[in-house]
Motif scaffolding. Sequence first.
Motif, PDB file in Angstrom:
ATOM      1  N   THR A   1      15.254  -2.642 -16.373  1.00 33.53           N
ATOM      2  CA  THR A   1      14.954  -3.401 -15.601  1.00 33.53           C
ATOM      3  C   THR A   1      16.291  -3.586 -14.499  1.00 33.53           C
ATOM      4  O   THR A   1      17.252  -3.536 -14.642  1.00 33.53           O
ATOM      5  CB  THR A   1      14.527  -4.637 -16.020  1.00 33.53           C
ATOM      6  N   GLY A   2      15.606  -3.643 -12.990  1.00 30.58           N
ATOM      7  CA  GLY A   2      16.577  -4.050 -12.063  1.00 30.58           C
ATOM      8  C   GLY A   2      15.952  -4.796 -10.975  1.00 30.58           C
ATOM      9  O   GLY A   2      14.878  -5.043 -11.080  1.00 30.58           O
ATOM     10  N   VAL A   3      16.694  -4.764  -9.750  1.00 29.15           N
ATOM     11  CA  VAL A   3      16.170  -5.714  -8.580  1.00 29.15           C
ATOM     12  C   VAL A   3      16.548  -4.790  -7.382  1.00 29.15           C
ATOM     13  O   VAL A   3      17.461  -4.212  -7.219  1.00 29.15           O
ATOM     14  CB  VAL A   3      16.920  -6.924  -8.675  1.00 29.15           C
ATOM     15  N   ILE A   4      15.756  -4.916  -6.168  1.00 29.15           N
ATOM     16  CA  ILE A   4      15.688  -4.323  -5.031  1.00 29.15           C
ATOM     17  C   ILE A   4      15.824  -5.462  -3.977  1.00 29.15           C
ATOM     18  O   ILE A   4      14.849  -6.207  -4.230  1.00 29.15           O
ATOM     19  CB  ILE A   4      14.947  -3.339  -4.738  1.00 29.15           C
ATOM     20  N   ALA A   5      16.808  -5.907  -3.237  1.00 26.38           N
ATOM     21  CA  ALA A   5      16.958  -7.122  -2.567  1.00 26.38           C
ATOM     22  C   ALA A   5      17.020  -6.624  -1.023  1.00 26.38           C
ATOM     23  O   ALA A   5      17.862  -5.700  -0.816  1.00 26.38           O
ATOM     24  CB  ALA A   5      17.810  -8.104  -3.113  1.00 26.38           C
ATOM     25  N   HIS A   6      16.605  -7.547  -0.266  1.00 31.70           N
ATOM     26  CA  HIS A   6      16.510  -7.429   1.298  1.00 31.70           C
ATOM     27  C   HIS A   6      16.766  -8.560   1.952  1.00 31.70           C
ATOM     28  O   HIS A   6      16.419  -9.583   1.528  1.00 31.70           O
ATOM     29  CB  HIS A   6      15.165  -6.607   2.030  1.00 31.70           C
ATOM     30  N   GLY A   7      17.605  -8.476   3.102  1.00 26.17           N
ATOM     31  CA  GLY A   7      17.893  -9.605   3.769  1.00 26.17           C
ATOM     32  C   GLY A   7      19.209 -10.140   3.669  1.00 26.17           C
ATOM     33  O   GLY A   7      20.009  -9.445   2.953  1.00 26.17           O
ATOM     34  N   PRO A   8      19.528 -11.052   4.663  1.00 27.07           N
ATOM     35  CA  PRO A   8      21.044 -11.647   4.867  1.00 27.07           C
ATOM     36  C   PRO A   8      21.697 -12.261   3.570  1.00 27.07           C
ATOM     37  O   PRO A   8      22.649 -12.136   3.163  1.00 27.07           O
ATOM     38  CB  PRO A   8      21.162 -12.651   5.710  1.00 27.07           C
TER      39      PRO A   8
ATOM     40  N   LEU B   1       9.483   0.096   0.607  1.00 29.66           N
ATOM     41  CA  LEU B   1       9.480  -0.658  -0.508  1.00 29.66           C
ATOM     42  C   LEU B   1       9.319   0.372  -1.764  1.00 29.66           C
ATOM     43  O   LEU B   1       8.788   1.503  -1.336  1.00 29.66           O
ATOM     44  CB  LEU B   1       8.309  -1.601  -0.624  1.00 29.66           C
ATOM     45  N   ALA B   2       9.820  -0.063  -2.838  1.00 26.38           N
ATOM     46  CA  ALA B   2       9.875   1.043  -4.031  1.00 26.38           C
ATOM     47  C   ALA B   2       8.390   1.099  -4.707  1.00 26.38           C
ATOM     48  O   ALA B   2       7.451   0.346  -4.435  1.00 26.38           O
ATOM     49  CB  ALA B   2      10.638   0.451  -5.054  1.00 26.38           C
ATOM     50  N   GLY B   3       8.147   2.070  -5.539  1.00 27.18           N
ATOM     51  CA  GLY B   3       6.910   2.389  -5.929  1.00 27.18           C
ATOM     52  C   GLY B   3       6.257   1.130  -6.860  1.00 27.18           C
ATOM     53  O   GLY B   3       5.038   1.053  -7.092  1.00 27.18           O
ATOM     54  N   SER B   4       7.232   0.412  -7.467  1.00 26.61           N
ATOM     55  CA  SER B   4       6.882  -0.608  -8.395  1.00 26.61           C
ATOM     56  C   SER B   4       6.024  -1.598  -7.630  1.00 26.61           C
ATOM     57  O   SER B   4       4.972  -2.334  -8.057  1.00 26.61           O
ATOM     58  CB  SER B   4       8.006  -1.403  -8.964  1.00 26.61           C
ATOM     59  N   THR B   5       6.116  -1.755  -6.271  1.00 30.62           N
ATOM     60  CA  THR B   5       5.152  -2.502  -5.602  1.00 30.62           C
ATOM     61  C   THR B   5       3.942  -2.166  -5.155  1.00 30.62           C
ATOM     62  O   THR B   5       2.886  -2.918  -5.173  1.00 30.62           O
ATOM     63  CB  THR B   5       6.066  -2.858  -4.260  1.00 30.62           C
ATOM     64  N   GLY B   6       3.546  -0.864  -5.676  1.00 31.87           N
ATOM     65  CA  GLY B   6       2.086  -0.471  -5.489  1.00 31.87           C
ATOM     66  C   GLY B   6       1.119  -0.984  -6.522  1.00 31.87           C
ATOM     67  O   GLY B   6       0.243  -0.895  -6.314  1.00 31.87           O
ATOM     68  N   ARG B   7       1.889  -1.320  -7.814  1.00 33.73           N
ATOM     69  CA  ARG B   7       1.255  -2.128  -8.844  1.00 33.73           C
ATOM     70  C   ARG B   7       1.028  -3.367  -8.641  1.00 33.73           C
ATOM     71  O   ARG B   7       0.664  -4.353  -9.686  1.00 33.73           O
ATOM     72  CB  ARG B   7       1.416  -1.294 -10.111  1.00 33.73           C
TER      73      ARG B   7
ATOM     74  N   THR C   1      12.166  -3.908 -10.270  1.00 37.50           N
ATOM     75  CA  THR C   1      11.943  -2.299 -10.343  1.00 37.50           C
ATOM     76  C   THR C   1      12.551  -1.863 -11.664  1.00 37.50           C
ATOM     77  O   THR C   1      13.079  -2.662 -12.546  1.00 37.50           O
ATOM     78  CB  THR C   1      12.549  -1.717  -9.015  1.00 37.50           C
ATOM     79  N   SER C   2      12.724  -0.326 -11.695  1.00 35.74           N
ATOM     80  CA  SER C   2      13.023  -0.155 -13.214  1.00 35.74           C
ATOM     81  C   SER C   2      13.685   1.302 -12.957  1.00 35.74           C
ATOM     82  O   SER C   2      13.237   1.942 -12.071  1.00 35.74           O
ATOM     83  CB  SER C   2      11.884  -0.007 -14.191  1.00 35.74           C
ATOM     84  N   ARG C   3      14.529   1.772 -13.838  1.00 36.60           N
ATOM     85  CA  ARG C   3      14.830   3.384 -13.791  1.00 36.60           C
ATOM     86  C   ARG C   3      14.996   3.704 -15.300  1.00 36.60           C
ATOM     87  O   ARG C   3      15.072   3.019 -16.252  1.00 36.60           O
ATOM     88  CB  ARG C   3      16.098   3.468 -13.137  1.00 36.60           C
TER      89      ARG C   3
ATOM     90  N   ASP D   1       0.820  -1.033  -0.047  1.00 39.06           N
ATOM     91  CA  ASP D   1      -0.064   0.165   0.001  1.00 39.06           C
ATOM     92  C   ASP D   1       0.713   1.411  -0.093  1.00 39.06           C
ATOM     93  O   ASP D   1       2.032   1.361   0.169  1.00 39.06           O
ATOM     94  CB  ASP D   1      -0.891  -0.069   1.125  1.00 39.06           C
ATOM     95  N   GLN D   2       0.273   2.414  -0.284  1.00 37.65           N
ATOM     96  CA  GLN D   2       0.939   3.624  -0.245  1.00 37.65           C
ATOM     97  C   GLN D   2       1.854   4.010   0.910  1.00 37.65           C
ATOM     98  O   GLN D   2       2.921   4.462   0.734  1.00 37.65           O
ATOM     99  CB  GLN D   2       0.034   4.889  -0.836  1.00 37.65           C
ATOM    100  N   GLU D   3       1.397   3.535   2.096  1.00 42.89           N
ATOM    101  CA  GLU D   3       1.950   3.892   3.257  1.00 42.89           C
ATOM    102  C   GLU D   3       3.303   3.278   3.370  1.00 42.89           C
ATOM    103  O   GLU D   3       4.222   3.797   3.664  1.00 42.89           O
ATOM    104  CB  GLU D   3       1.270   3.517   4.615  1.00 42.89           C
ATOM    105  N   ARG D   4       3.467   2.030   2.925  1.00 48.11           N
ATOM    106  CA  ARG D   4       4.697   1.339   3.110  1.00 48.11           C
ATOM    107  C   ARG D   4       5.477   1.996   2.041  1.00 48.11           C
ATOM    108  O   ARG D   4       6.831   2.016   2.219  1.00 48.11           O
ATOM    109  CB  ARG D   4       4.558  -0.175   2.603  1.00 48.11           C
ATOM    110  N   ILE D   5       5.328   2.351   0.858  1.00 49.26           N
ATOM    111  CA  ILE D   5       5.805   3.232  -0.159  1.00 49.26           C
ATOM    112  C   ILE D   5       6.387   4.391   0.503  1.00 49.26           C
ATOM    113  O   ILE D   5       7.625   4.978   0.054  1.00 49.26           O
ATOM    114  CB  ILE D   5       5.151   3.119  -1.576  1.00 49.26           C
TER     115      ILE D   5
END
Length: 288
Positions: free
Chosen positions: A224-231, A191-197, A212-214, A182-186
């Motif tokens: 195209t690209g990637v955002i990653a989280h975690g160990p 999270l990036a804007g791409s997750t809103g859709r 994601t993209s730029r 949702d928009q609050e998390r963005i």
Amino acid sequence: MTTDDPQAATKLRATMVSELHDLGAIRSESVAAAVATVPRHLFAPGAPLEDAYAADNPLVIKCDVDGKALSSMSAAHIQVVMLEQAGIEAGMRVLEIGSGGYNAALLAEIVGEQGRVTTVDIDDGVSVRLDDDTQQVDVAALRQALHSPGIERWSGAAFDLPDELELFLLTSDPHMATLLADQERIDQELLAGSTGRGAPVLISGGSFAYRTSRENEETGGHETGVIAHGPSAEQIAGRYVESLRRWGREHRRRGAATIRYLPKSAAVPAPSSGLITKRHGAVVVSWP
């Protein structure tokens, strides 16, 4: 006991099943099997194992910054009674509104591979998309990963056919799902804007990566690209980027996918990332 003791968790889970039988809550083999399979403690991060597997113990699973309870998981006894009363059977399609994760995981076990569970909640922070390997998703670790710094990695591949790319990603790796924020998390920049859709997300253990993209004129406008989280962010990002590059090299065109529907009377292939099981057959998506 701590939550990182798998043998203790298995023993306590078996004890809880026995208690729920004795209470008359469990009446069917399908519900018993689901409760015996799904690791309840993974949906209650931070709770002692004894609390997670107490048959009549509700659990707070989310608090605000002041410690006020925001979300809870009902006692296992209550959840099992509701499942038995609902009469859920294998192959059903179920909509669950208001999710703590665990109940949806039980539903997924009961309906099996031929069924489907859709679960929604007003707080996207407590909902996890569930599939055949629900019991292997480390929910607590993924929540922790969300709040860890992300890394960006770029593929050098063009981003100009988003629908075709999404189909490729979701049908080329069995660990892909869809991340919708949702928009609050963005706005909080979690999270990036791409997750809103809705963005394809690759999950591995306690790490995840999403598309994601730029802007990039060298790739025709966008890349195209990637955002990653975690160990394991670096490893999972590399795996995702390679999928994006493969798309760019081999399948970046309309009509690249072959989509077939196979009725139950036909020979359905073994389960794979491109196989979508339906009630009366299967949809097979392949990328020749």
